[in-house]
Design an enzyme around this catalytic site. Sequence first.
Site, PDB file in Angstrom:
ATOM      1  N   THR A   7       3.103  -1.048   6.609  1.00  0.00           N
ATOM      2  CA  THR A   7       2.219   0.091   6.377  1.00  0.00           C
ATOM      3  C   THR A   7       2.741   0.952   5.242  1.00  0.00           C
ATOM      4  OG1 THR A   7       1.634   0.234   8.696  1.00  0.00           O
ATOM      5  CG2 THR A   7       1.236   2.172   7.382  1.00  0.00           C
ATOM      6  N   LEU A  59      -5.518  -0.121   3.612  1.00  0.00           N
ATOM      7  CA  LEU A  59      -4.872   0.936   2.826  1.00  0.00           C
ATOM      8  C   LEU A  59      -5.263   0.922   1.356  1.00  0.00           C
ATOM      9  CD1 LEU A  59      -1.581   1.094   4.782  1.00  0.00           C
ATOM     10  CD2 LEU A  59      -3.097   3.020   4.314  1.00  0.00           C
ATOM     11  N   PHE A  62      -1.490  -7.611   5.688  1.00  0.00           N
ATOM     12  CA  PHE A  62      -2.882  -7.281   6.011  1.00  0.00           C
ATOM     13  C   PHE A  62      -3.173  -5.798   5.913  1.00  0.00           C
ATOM     14  CE2 PHE A  62      -3.806  -5.135  10.041  1.00  0.00           C
ATOM     15  CZ  PHE A  62      -2.550  -5.021  10.603  1.00  0.00           C
ATOM     16  N   LYS A  63      -2.133  -4.972   5.927  1.00  0.00           N
ATOM     17  CA  LYS A  63      -2.342  -3.528   5.823  1.00  0.00           C
ATOM     18  C   LYS A  63      -3.101  -3.153   4.545  1.00  0.00           C
ATOM     19  CE  LYS A  63       0.586  -2.331   9.324  1.00  0.00           C
ATOM     20  NZ  LYS A  63       1.094  -3.597   9.821  1.00  0.00           N
ATOM     21  N   ASP A  64      -3.008  -4.011   3.523  1.00  0.00           N
ATOM     22  CA  ASP A  64      -3.722  -3.728   2.275  1.00  0.00           C
ATOM     23  C   ASP A  64      -5.232  -3.633   2.469  1.00  0.00           C
ATOM     24  OD1 ASP A  64      -1.482  -3.646   0.579  1.00  0.00           O
ATOM     25  OD2 ASP A  64      -1.487  -5.820   0.307  1.00  0.00           O
TER      26      ASP A  64
END
Length: 495
Positions: A146, A116, A111-113
Amino acid sequence: MDYISTRDNNNIVSSSFAIAHGISKEGGLFLPKEAPKLTEDDFNIMRKLSYVDRAKYVFKYFLTDFSDEEITNCVKGAYIGTFDNDLPAPISKLGDNMNILELWHGPTCAFKDLALQILPYLLTTSAKKISNGKKSVILVATSGDTGKAALEGFKDVEGTEMVVFYPENGVSDMQKLQMASQEGSNVHVCAIKGNFDDAQTAVKKIFTDNEFKKILADNNMEFSSANSINWGRLCPQIVYYISAYLDMLNSGENLENGFNVCVPTGNFGNILAAYYAKMMGVPIKKLICASNRNKVLTDFINTGIYNKNRDFYLTSSPSMDILISSNLERLLYILAEGDDKYISSIQEELSSCGKYTVKEEIKNKIQNEFYGGFCDDSETSDTIKKIFDDFGYLIDTHTAVAVNVYNKYISETGDNKPTLIASTASPYKFAGSVLEALGQNQNADKFEVLDELSKLTSTDIPSPIAKLKNAKVRFKNVYSKDDMYDAVKSSLGLM
Ligand SMILES: *Cc1c(COP(=O)(O)O)cnc(C)c1O
């Protein structure tokens, strides 16, 4: 919209300043002075929009010093052509009440995408506005996801230089390979001997080190942060909770009595974004905060005592192996109604004694909004198996922690409102643990594990993971945490 530091109400800045700097000079986190409110009309308009246009709509409230054109560029660059089917946050419904929000269809399968992919655009746009051409030096401490997502977002982005630190033994094989094989002329990856909190603490220290800042300034550089303390990380996460609400409405879900949100939590960024969506008017009721065996947040929610002085465990959900949940500071600031002195004092206690106790009234507010629960690795594993057996649906270890705690919440409270469960990683990112949960033994090599999982479950290996097979390891150094200062210097060519 003005942004303010959690540790100094007189430190008022613009959104671009907050994003370009990441953290305030006195060590506080920036947040909007007040959460914007969305009306019924806003929701009705947004229901008909695509994800990209919903993101634009929300960003306009938060990034008031960005032009419409700048916001459009940022959002399109981040979300078009980068996620499967251009759908960054689709929902899969399981049973009557579980809505699984799949946040892992981006380039690094976590989900960091969502944050980011857009942060580099937000950051370079912000830096242009405020820091007259200085290069942004971005330090990242990562518990696994991350780091890779930041590296993918920032690789070869002009005007940026990135150094990523990860705990040598605290990430999955796949995560390690993803980072160690990263391409890009402006990125550097360092393993450290220590855990995530060691990495994060050292990064924060370097970040606020005046001598180091001076060295950077002399070289026309300045620090910025891609960690989840940066407002530019949090803001894009609010979008997918609003968007999920609209998608559930559109699919005919009965949300008259609102819905609950359950989030597998580490640094408290993702669940804080859900809390912001709630403050903005999304009818979220309970926020279910799910932890693994590192259950510092469960204890905090239940007792009002935050105590990081405890054993640290490596678990099968490594991206949540965290004892200092940085974004909690923002929640406490909001619940303390902007008492900056109070926040400074408890954060001071945290860094000197590793512990603080919040006032009774704050504890009560937290318990009104949040439910805290946890599960261990064997419960995580059982949950993966059960969800696959019951629904033929495969979840990763982090999502399984959320589902497990969600079930505990239901059996404790009987509250069976529709629930949105944040699914934070592709099961293939943690294929070994997932395969083992399904009853297969785990001794094959990590690529065979992928094939076995694919065969067993008739699901596809996501291409970003499949193509790691041919990746070349580029970064091999392991540093002690005391060497991180020098590692940054040498990565930047400053020694
Ligand atoms: C980072 C991460 C989390 C924790 O999210 P926070 O915003 O730090 O609470 C959970 N699951 C996965 C897969 C992650 O990468």
